[in-house]
Design a protein around this motif. Structure first.
Motif, PDB file in Angstrom:
ATOM      1  N   THR A 535       0.833  -1.201   0.000  1.00 14.65           N
ATOM      2  CA  THR A 535       0.000   0.000   0.000  1.00 14.65           C
ATOM      3  C   THR A 535       0.869   1.254   0.000  1.00 14.65           C
ATOM      4  O   THR A 535       0.600   2.220  -0.728  1.00 14.65           O
ATOM      5  N   ASP A 538       2.454   1.710  -3.460  1.00 12.72           N
ATOM      6  CA  ASP A 538       1.499   2.262  -4.426  1.00 12.72           C
ATOM      7  C   ASP A 538       1.297   3.756  -4.202  1.00 12.72           C
ATOM      8  O   ASP A 538       1.277   4.550  -5.155  1.00 12.72           O
ATOM      9  N   ARG A 541       4.323   5.703  -5.413  1.00 12.83           N
ATOM     10  CA  ARG A 541       4.477   5.696  -6.878  1.00 12.83           C
ATOM     11  C   ARG A 541       3.459   6.596  -7.564  1.00 12.83           C
ATOM     12  O   ARG A 541       3.761   7.216  -8.585  1.00 12.83           O
ATOM     13  N   GLU A 715      -5.745  -2.541  -2.705  1.00 12.12           N
ATOM     14  CA  GLU A 715      -5.403  -2.674  -4.121  1.00 12.12           C
ATOM     15  C   GLU A 715      -6.031  -1.590  -4.993  1.00 12.12           C
ATOM     16  O   GLU A 715      -5.612  -1.365  -6.134  1.00 12.12           O
ATOM     17  N   LYS A 718      -4.292   2.932  -5.445  1.00 11.34           N
ATOM     18  CA  LYS A 718      -3.521   3.548  -6.527  1.00 11.34           C
ATOM     19  C   LYS A 718      -4.428   4.101  -7.620  1.00 11.34           C
ATOM     20  O   LYS A 718      -4.139   5.163  -8.188  1.00 11.34           O
ATOM     21  N   PRO A 738      -0.968   1.862 -13.600  1.00 12.22           N
ATOM     22  CA  PRO A 738      -1.299   0.911 -12.514  1.00 12.22           C
ATOM     23  C   PRO A 738      -0.768  -0.486 -12.844  1.00 12.22           C
ATOM     24  O   PRO A 738      -0.677  -0.861 -14.001  1.00 12.22           O
TER      25      PRO A 738
END
Length: 738
Positions: A535, A538, A541, A715, A718, A738
């Protein structure tokens, strides 16, 4: 500056027009001050709390002859207060003093007691010199009167007998000359013996009007005051103390109000009684901990041992009685921490204090019982009375020796410190709301212990203060729930108001990520760690810029610093290292991730404006370490407020959520700013509240903040972040995929 039309407090508002919510807040505060009611004022970043409180307080203070004191425990906020006061001063002149403790303003670097002795000695020299000057003036006037008398007689026909009054003048002059000779001898004596402060001497003997003209021409910082006084050869700290009468506004640190001894002196320097003070507390969610710190009393093993050494050199009939109580307490303290450390504990000790449990479930604590068992004498209360009296005698002798130049430093009386603490311990260790504790740590000289009377319920300190003040305004971005703040601090029927973020809601997103709850028992679970690390990866990023990661502890911050893989530059905040340097390096870059503890110094009172940070993550519900001390606070609150659930709520849950809200407020700091705030733990999620029951903290947040929380699975975070930042065209170039 606001127009003079409308409410009178607008003349203290230095900008064109206040926002609507500022108008509302100022009007509410003004009415509260008139009726002598305290105010609990929650306002998110950007609500203009400082001016909304200062403008009506200054206007009311001017009208009602009150002094406004604004205080904080955060250096950055002090700088903001100075900027706001300067802005006010350009349109509506106000006499302002920014006050800082003596330790950072002393030009000769002496401690408080040495400074006090120097002041007393210097004042004695100056007073004696002034007495000599006054007698010299009186003798000169009598000489002139005698000469006039002689001249008048001669002009009148050469009488051979002196005038009736002549002998009286001569006798008076002779008496004054005798007194003058005695005063000069005494001056020579005190000048030869006394240790004086040259800077303070110049304060007392030179014309300092230019300094005060400069001081009140603007709002001066303590550093500016120090530099100006240093260049002039004066003591800036003492000049401030002498020149604070009649000021409109004082900016200072919490301890000037929360420490009862300092507060009494502080008000005396202001020439004000408590009922003449309107106090504004910024970052008021910190008052609870600050009040505990000021109320907590400690005495370490070194002080007790030094007192025994001091007594060995004391030839006084009270020394034997004093030695009995001090030695018994010293030896009991050593016995207790030696017995309480357990196997291997001595070898693992570090420089930080570690608590040894001594609080018994029933009866007196272990240290008290060990002291009573070790004490041998006619009665410890009687011996303690002798110890206190002897300590005061010794302390006064040290004061006189330093003042008269017999010693080069002002000696501290260890006997007085030890006796006073033992007296406090025997009276206070069984009081409700006080937690007696022994702590131990490793020093260069070996393992050493200390005894501590820890204050669990801060209202023992704050309630008398708020009762005495005319009124107070307590403001913060995280004061709610107001009823808890009221109860904990002992406020009676305060006015309450709250204003949320005033910035465009479309420029921020607040997510509750439904990752597994990071209970202490689950933090080592590989699956939980994998989900949390993923998590964070993500979030980093998909952030167009810097990311802040707040963890429940420094250990957890280091865990994910080591585990998270990212192309961004990682930074780790470690305890004991200078956090401000790390913050500057982090904000100087544009693609970094900073891992820190939510209980560290970077979680509140620090701004990350604009590109300094775009995303902030709070990982887990960062409850404090639930040690014996925290359990004592919880039990004290449970006893004070009716139930174990209330004890947990008041002592642990609400302070933790306040900390979390403070961390979320590090980003999105202006109307033009934008960013993502994410709470990574299912206990924050509204969709999990029913399933988690008492473990959920979702409902502890204020209603409007709960409404902004968007639940999202790990999940899906992002994708949610990508959509948000794309809508704002925040990515420089193509967005991440993604």
């Amino acid at each position: 500056m606001a127009t003079s039309d409308g409410p009178g407090y607008l003349r203290f508002f230095p900008y064109d027009q206040p926002y609507d919510h500022q108008h509302d807040a100022m009007e509410t505060i003004r009415e509260a001050l008139v009726t002598e009611r305290d105010v609990l004022f929650e306002g998110a970043c950007g609500t203009g709390k400082t001016l909304a409180a200062l403008a009506p307080a200054l206007e009311y203070g001017r009208a009602a002859n009150k002094t406004v004191v604004i205080t904080t425990n955060v250096h950055q906020q002090t700088r903001q207060f100075i900027e706001e006061a300067r802005a006010i001063n350009t349109g509506e002149p106000i006499r302002t003093v920014v006050f800082r403790g003596k330790g950072s303003m002393c030009h000769i670097d002496v401690d408080y007691k040495e400074c006090q002795a120097l002041r007393d000695a210097t004042r004695e020299v100056v007073d004696q010199a002034e007495e000599v000057a006054a007698l010299e003036q009186q003798a000169a006037e009598l000489r002139e009167a005698a000469n006039d008398e002689d001249g008048g007689t001669a002009a009148g026909g050469g009488a051979t007998e002196p005038a009736a009054g002549g002998s009286d003048i001569a006798e008076a002059r002779a008496a004054v000359l005798d007194e003058l000779q005695s005063a000069e001898d005494q001056l020579d004596e005190v000048q030869a013996d006394a240790t004086v402060c040259d800077r303070y001497h110049r304060n007392l003997t030179q014309d300092t009007s230019d300094f005060y003209d400069w001081l009140y021409a603007d709002v001066r910082t303590p550093d500016e005051i120090y530099d100006a006084a240093h260049e002039a050869g004066l003591c800036g700290y003492e000049l401030l103390k002498e020149g604070m009468e009649g000021v409109d506004l004082v900016v200072c640190n919490y301890h000037h109000l929360l420490d009862p001894n300092i507060r009494e002196q502080f008000f005396r320097w202001l020439d004000r009684d408590p009922e003449d003070i309107v106090a504004v507390f910024d970052e008021a969610h910190n008052i609870e901990d600050a009040a505990r710190d000021h109320a907590t009393r400690t005495c370490n093993e070194v002080t007790l041992a030094s007192a025994l050494d001091e007594l060995d050199e004391t030839d006084d009939f009270r020394a034997e009685a004093t030695e009995r109580v001090v030695r018994a307490f010293h030896d009991a303290l050593v016995d207790i921490y030696e017995a309480g450390m357990g196997f291997g504990a001595r070898e693992s000790l570090g420089e930080d204090w570690e608590d040894v449990t001594i609080d018994a479930d029933t009866g007196r604590d272990d240290l008290t019982m060990a002291f009573l068992e070790r004490y041998e004498g006619p009665g410890y209360k009687q011996d303690l009375e002798h110890a206190l009296n002897l300590g005061q005698t010794l302390d006064q002798s040290y004061q006189e020796a330093y003042k008269e130049g017999e010693t080069t430093t002002r000696k501290e009386c260890q006997t007085l410190a030890a006796a006073a603490f033992i007296d406090d311990w025997m009276d206070g260790s069984a009081e409700p709301g006080t937690y007696p504790v022994v702590s131990v740590r490793r020093t260069e000289a070996g393992v050493r212990g200390r005894a501590e009377l820890y204050t669990c319920i801060p209202r023992q300190v704050t309630e008398p203060l708020f009762d005495d003040l005319h009124a107070s305004v307590l403001m913060s971005a995280t004061l709610r729930p107001f009823d808890v703040q009221r109860d904990v601090l002992g406020l009676e029927d305060p006015v309450t108001m709250a204003y949320g973020l005033q910035f465009p809601p479309e420029r921020r997103r607040t997510f509750a990520v439904t990752s597994p709850a990071l209970f202490a028992s689950k933090r080592d679970d590989p699956g939980v760690q994998s989900t949390v690390a993923g998590t964070i990866e993500d979030a980093v990023r998909f952030t167009p810029g810097n990311t802040l990661v707040f963890c429940p502890s420094y250990a957890e911050a280091e865990r994910y610093y080591d585990r998270v893989g990212t192309d961004s530059t990682p930074y780790l905040d470690r305890p004991g290292e200078r956090a401000e340097d790390l913050r500057e390096r982090f904000t100087a870059g544009d693609n970094g991730v900073l891992f820190t503890s939510l209980w560290g110094t970077l979680a509140e009172g620090v701004s990350y404006d604009g590109d300094d940070a775009r995303t902030v993550l709070v990982v887990g519900v960062p409850y404090p370490h639930l040690d014996d001390r925290m359990e004592a606070v919880e039990e004290a609150f449970a006893g004070a407020f009716g139930s174990e659930d209330q004890g947990w709520r008041y002592a642990v849950e609400i302070p933790t959520v306040r900390k979390t809200r403070q961390a979320l407020g590090r980003v999105v700091r202006s109307p033009e700013d934008f960013g993502v705030r994410a709470l990574v733990d299912e206990r924050y999620a509204g969709s999990r509240a029913d399933d988690l029951g008492r473990y959920s903290v979702h409902d502890t947040f204020p209603e409007e903040e709960r409404e902004e929380l968007v639940d999202v699975s790990p999940e899906k975070l992002k994708f949610a972040m990508l959509n948000f930042y794309q809508e704002l065209d925040a990515y420089d170039g193509a967005p991440p995929r993604p």
